[in-house]
Design an enzyme around this catalytic site. Structure first.
Site, mmCIF file in Angstrom:
data_model
loop_
_atom_site.group_PDB
_atom_site.id
_atom_site.type_symbol
_atom_site.label_atom_id
_atom_site.label_comp_id
_atom_site.label_asym_id
_atom_site.label_seq_id
_atom_site.Cartn_x
_atom_site.Cartn_y
_atom_site.Cartn_z
ATOM 1 N N SER A 67 -12.571 -97.803 -16.765
ATOM 2 C CA SER A 67 -11.401 -96.916 -16.747
ATOM 3 C C SER A 67 -10.582 -97.246 -15.507
ATOM 4 O O SER A 67 -11.121 -97.794 -14.532
ATOM 5 C CB SER A 67 -11.870 -95.456 -16.660
ATOM 6 N N TYR B 101 -17.103 -88.439 -13.626
ATOM 7 C CA TYR B 101 -16.530 -89.546 -14.406
ATOM 8 C C TYR B 101 -16.168 -90.708 -13.472
ATOM 9 O O TYR B 101 -16.508 -91.866 -13.742
ATOM 10 C CB TYR B 101 -15.294 -89.040 -15.145
#
Ligand code: NAD
Length: 257
Positions: free
Chosen positions: A145, A158
């Protein structure tokens, strides 16, 4: 079947939806046979299988929770037993949950790290062990990401999972290079998939985000799949240990409102 991935077998973790499903279909279009992994959406996995088969490729569906180490081994074994080999692994399965740092529970920390980082780690280990024993080369593509690099306040779990994935790739590129195995990350920005359901339903938040994206739109899963197909094919044979951002320019333009 002809195509850039002709004769290859690929596992795509979490390919019952979103980016994983798109990658599976794109790989099939390029000639690969697919192992469609899912955790709890057999109907989504069946959809992916049908889409893959419509491209003329073979597909099997396997229920494997990547946060469970014995499932990761079973997933790789199924590829070899049912499709004869496994040349490409896409570590795509991932989850996120927002919370202020001081409110993160041990349960949520474990859930996110276990899927996003431990899952990729041990699935990759099982994949590499079989290739090493068979003396075959291979490709690993991690769906990381932009948050492997860019802060995402209130999503600390995350961020650290994707940050860990960044270093995992760099470390393994060195260790796996002599085995002829490459490993790279794809770091998507904002892509239109189920993981972004709440964002897509929040117009003011969405409009603010779009202002930060120089290309003026969210990405499509197919955008990510095109990059994954490149990293999996022969043209990317000398590419390893890198992260490829695919974010419409978001990372270099981002600022808090
Ligand atoms: P998604 O929710 O559609 O896909 C995630 C997939 O992972 C789902 O199919 C889910 O069932 C699967 N999964 C979750 N836990 C699993 C487990 N334990 N075992 C096996 N499968 C499991 O959303 P997506 O956007 O397609 O996400 C795919 C990947 O892309 C994730 O790793 C996510 O972090 C990453 N990503 C997405 C975006 C975005 O904007 N959509 C941006 C950056 C990175």
């Amino acid at each position: 079947m002809s195509g850039r991935l002709s004769g290859k077998v690929a596992i795509v973790s979490g390919s019952s939806s979103g980016i994983g499903q798109s990658i599976a279909v794109r790989f099939a279009e390029e000639g690969a046979n697919l192992v469609v992994d899912y955790r709890n959406h057999p109907e989504g996995a069946e959809d992916t299988k049908k889409l893959v088969e419509a491209k003329g490729a073979k597909a099997i569906t396997v229920k494997a929770d990547v946060s469970n180490v014995s499932d990761t081994k079973m997933l790789v074994d199924q590829a070899w037993e049912q499709l004869g080999s496994c040349d490409i692994l896409v570590n795509n399965a991932g989850i996120e949950k927002g919370a202020d740092f001081w409110d993160v529970t041990e349960e949520d920390y474990d859930a996110i790290l276990n899927v996003n980082l431990k899952g990729a780690f041990f699935l990759t280990q099982a994949f590499v062990r079989r290739l090493r024993d068979a003396k075959r080369s291979g490709r690993i593509i991690n769906i990381s990401s932009v948050h492997e690099d860019m802060a995402f306040p209130h999503f600390s779990t995350y961020c650290i999972s994707k940050g860990g994935m960044r270093m995992f790739t760099r470390d393994l590129a060195v260790e796996l290079g002599p085995l002829g195995i490459t490993i790279n990350n794809i770091a998507p920005g904002a892509i239109m998939t189920p993981i972004n359901k709440s964002l897509l339903e929040d117009k003011p938040k969405l409009d603010a985000l779009l202002k930060n994206i120089p290309l003026g739109r969210m990405g499509k899963p197919e955008d990510v799949a095109g990059l994954a197909a490149f990293l999996a094919c022969d043209e990317a044979a000398y590419v390893t240990g890198s992260t490829y951002f695919i974010d419409g320019g978001l990372t270099i333009n981002y600022h808090e409102q």
